[in-house]
Design a protein around this motif. Structure first.
Motif, PDB file in Angstrom:
ATOM      1  N   LEU A   1       8.020   0.821   9.246  1.00 55.10           N
ATOM      2  CA  LEU A   1       7.699  -0.392   8.506  1.00 55.10           C
ATOM      3  C   LEU A   1       7.813  -0.215   7.000  1.00 55.10           C
ATOM      4  N   ASP A   2       7.528   0.987   6.506  1.00 53.17           N
ATOM      5  CA  ASP A   2       7.574   1.232   5.068  1.00 53.17           C
ATOM      6  C   ASP A   2       9.023   1.394   4.613  1.00 53.17           C
ATOM      7  N   ALA A   3       9.467   0.523   3.719  1.00 59.85           N
ATOM      8  CA  ALA A   3      10.863   0.532   3.296  1.00 59.85           C
ATOM      9  C   ALA A   3      11.236   1.809   2.551  1.00 59.85           C
ATOM     10  N   ASP A   4      10.311   2.355   1.767  1.00 57.00           N
ATOM     11  CA  ASP A   4      10.611   3.578   1.028  1.00 57.00           C
ATOM     12  C   ASP A   4      10.784   4.772   1.963  1.00 57.00           C
ATOM     13  N   LEU A   5       9.878   4.907   2.930  1.00 59.59           N
ATOM     14  CA  LEU A   5      10.004   5.990   3.894  1.00 59.59           C
ATOM     15  C   LEU A   5      11.271   5.834   4.731  1.00 59.59           C
TER      16      LEU A   5
ATOM     17  N   ASP B   1       0.831  -1.196   0.000  1.00 62.73           N
ATOM     18  CA  ASP B   1       0.000   0.000   0.000  1.00 62.73           C
ATOM     19  C   ASP B   1       0.868   1.248   0.000  1.00 62.73           C
ATOM     20  N   ARG B   2       0.768   2.066  -1.078  1.00 61.37           N
ATOM     21  CA  ARG B   2       1.570   3.275  -1.149  1.00 61.37           C
ATOM     22  C   ARG B   2       0.867   4.457  -0.499  1.00 61.37           C
ATOM     23  N   HIS B   3      -0.227   4.185   0.185  1.00 62.37           N
ATOM     24  CA  HIS B   3      -0.986   5.229   0.866  1.00 62.37           C
ATOM     25  C   HIS B   3      -0.094   6.080   1.756  1.00 62.37           C
ATOM     26  N   TRP B   4       0.797   5.438   2.501  1.00 64.84           N
ATOM     27  CA  TRP B   4       1.603   6.163   3.474  1.00 64.84           C
ATOM     28  C   TRP B   4       2.603   7.091   2.809  1.00 64.84           C
TER      29      TRP B   4
ATOM     30  N   CYS C   1       7.347   4.441  14.565  1.00 65.86           N
ATOM     31  CA  CYS C   1       6.617   4.793  13.344  1.00 65.86           C
ATOM     32  C   CYS C   1       7.185   6.099  12.779  1.00 65.86           C
ATOM     33  N   ALA C   2       8.484   6.104  12.548  1.00 67.81           N
ATOM     34  CA  ALA C   2       9.231   7.336  12.303  1.00 67.81           C
ATOM     35  C   ALA C   2       8.988   7.958  10.945  1.00 67.81           C
ATOM     36  N   GLY C   3       8.411   7.221   9.997  1.00 69.43           N
ATOM     37  CA  GLY C   3       8.214   7.771   8.663  1.00 69.43           C
ATOM     38  C   GLY C   3       9.525   8.195   8.045  1.00 69.43           C
ATOM     39  N   GLN C   4       9.607   9.425   7.552  1.00 71.86           N
ATOM     40  CA  GLN C   4      10.833   9.958   6.970  1.00 71.86           C
ATOM     41  C   GLN C   4      11.777  10.521   8.021  1.00 71.86           C
ATOM     42  N   GLY C   5      11.409  10.369   9.281  1.00 66.61           N
ATOM     43  CA  GLY C   5      12.283  10.807  10.368  1.00 66.61           C
ATOM     44  C   GLY C   5      12.277  12.294  10.627  1.00 66.61           C
ATOM     45  N   ARG C   6      11.271  12.998  10.127  1.00 63.47           N
ATOM     46  CA  ARG C   6      11.297  14.460  10.193  1.00 63.47           C
ATOM     47  C   ARG C   6      11.267  14.999  11.615  1.00 63.47           C
ATOM     48  N   ASP C   7      10.605  14.300  12.531  1.00 65.17           N
ATOM     49  CA  ASP C   7      10.523  14.792  13.900  1.00 65.17           C
ATOM     50  C   ASP C   7      11.905  15.044  14.482  1.00 65.17           C
TER      51      ASP C   7
ATOM     52  N   ALA D   1      14.542   8.409   5.186  1.00 65.60           N
ATOM     53  CA  ALA D   1      15.123   8.806   6.460  1.00 65.60           C
ATOM     54  C   ALA D   1      16.612   8.487   6.502  1.00 65.60           C
ATOM     55  N   THR D   2      16.987   7.320   6.014  1.00 69.13           N
ATOM     56  CA  THR D   2      18.396   6.940   5.983  1.00 69.13           C
ATOM     57  C   THR D   2      19.202   7.902   5.121  1.00 69.13           C
ATOM     58  N   HIS D   3      18.653   8.260   3.965  1.00 65.42           N
ATOM     59  CA  HIS D   3      19.344   9.183   3.060  1.00 65.42           C
ATOM     60  C   HIS D   3      19.569  10.536   3.729  1.00 65.42           C
ATOM     61  N   VAL D   4      18.546  11.050   4.399  1.00 61.84           N
ATOM     62  CA  VAL D   4      18.670  12.351   5.072  1.00 61.84           C
ATOM     63  C   VAL D   4      19.731  12.279   6.166  1.00 61.84           C
ATOM     64  N   ALA D   5      19.705  11.208   6.947  1.00 61.16           N
ATOM     65  CA  ALA D   5      20.676  11.069   8.034  1.00 61.16           C
ATOM     66  C   ALA D   5      22.094  10.968   7.510  1.00 61.16           C
ATOM     67  N   ARG D   6      22.301  10.173   6.465  1.00 63.73           N
ATOM     68  CA  ARG D   6      23.645  10.019   5.913  1.00 63.73           C
ATOM     69  C   ARG D   6      24.121  11.316   5.264  1.00 63.73           C
TER      70      ARG D   6
END
Length: 222
Positions: A80-84, A7-10, A53-59, A88-93
């Protein structure tokens, strides 16, 4: 935010963060302000952080790159969503945040926080709006098992009728937390709670299942 993989809803849903004036964007600003304050208040040394449930990690990742304590933070973000999670990993790195670890998995699995538990800061944002009342209470009761004494917990919950936030705040008090603040904004149903663990921390239980995620998240960030 957790969801089933097909589900790409998220992914679409998280784009609301970029919409000027959206409730999600305004909620994020409140959360990030509290995150910055919590980091400011930490004594010298390592700062352990978890985000459910960090999503893109924006918090966290929206604050950490420019914060003077960035190098002290050791964090686990569970999504849980691998794309999100990949975002987050990309932003952190890209920001050189080597202490940030993004895990693809079910945030209800307490064992996924073994890298950082017990923590100084726990982010439970976008979670309580998508749980049964019973699971919200159970998660609050389990937080002292993930936290160090004096730890800060930042959580969110919509205030749509019937508003559960007064009961959530009471559950935090019952679990040994003092309320630092509860932030709302006129014209929106968002609520952001900040609590500090004043009572004793409890033993970490890595085999604990914290909650069952329900619904499609439509009310999670009102």
């Amino acid at each position: 935010m957790d969801h089933t993989a097909p589900d790409r809803h998220w992914v679409r849903w998280h784009r609301q963060y970029d919409v000027e004036g959206s409730s999600l964007r305004r909620r994020l600003a409140l959360v990030q302000r509290r995150v910055g304050q919590a980091l400011d208040a930490q004594p010298a040394g390592e700062i352990r952080v978890l985000s459910m449930c960090a999503g893109q990690g924006r918090d966290l990742l929206g604050v950490l790159p420019g914060h003077p304590r960035r190098g002290d933070v050791r964090a686990t973000l569970v999504e849980l969503d691998a794309d999100l999670a990949a975002e987050a990993t990309h932003v952190a790195r890209a920001a050189g945040l080597d202490g940030v670890r993004v895990v693809v998995g079910d945030a209800a699995d307490a064992g996924l926080y073994n890298y950082v538990a017990p923590v100084h800061l726990a982010l439970v944002c976008g979670v309580f709006g998508n749980l049964s009342d019973t699971d919200v209470q159970r998660t609050v009761e389990q937080l002292p098992r993930l936290c160090q004494p004096g730890a800060t917990v930042i959580w969110t919950r919509h205030r749509r009728s019937p508003d559960l936030t007064p009961r959530v705040r009471g559950w935090f008090a019952d679990a040994g937390f003092d309320e630092v603040g509860f932030d709302v904004e006129d014209g929106y149903l968002i609520g952001v709670g900040t609590h500090r663990l004043a009572g004793p921390a409890l033993p970490y239980q890595p085999d604990a299942h914290l909650f069952d995620f329900v619904g499609d998240g439509g009310d999670g960030h009102r």
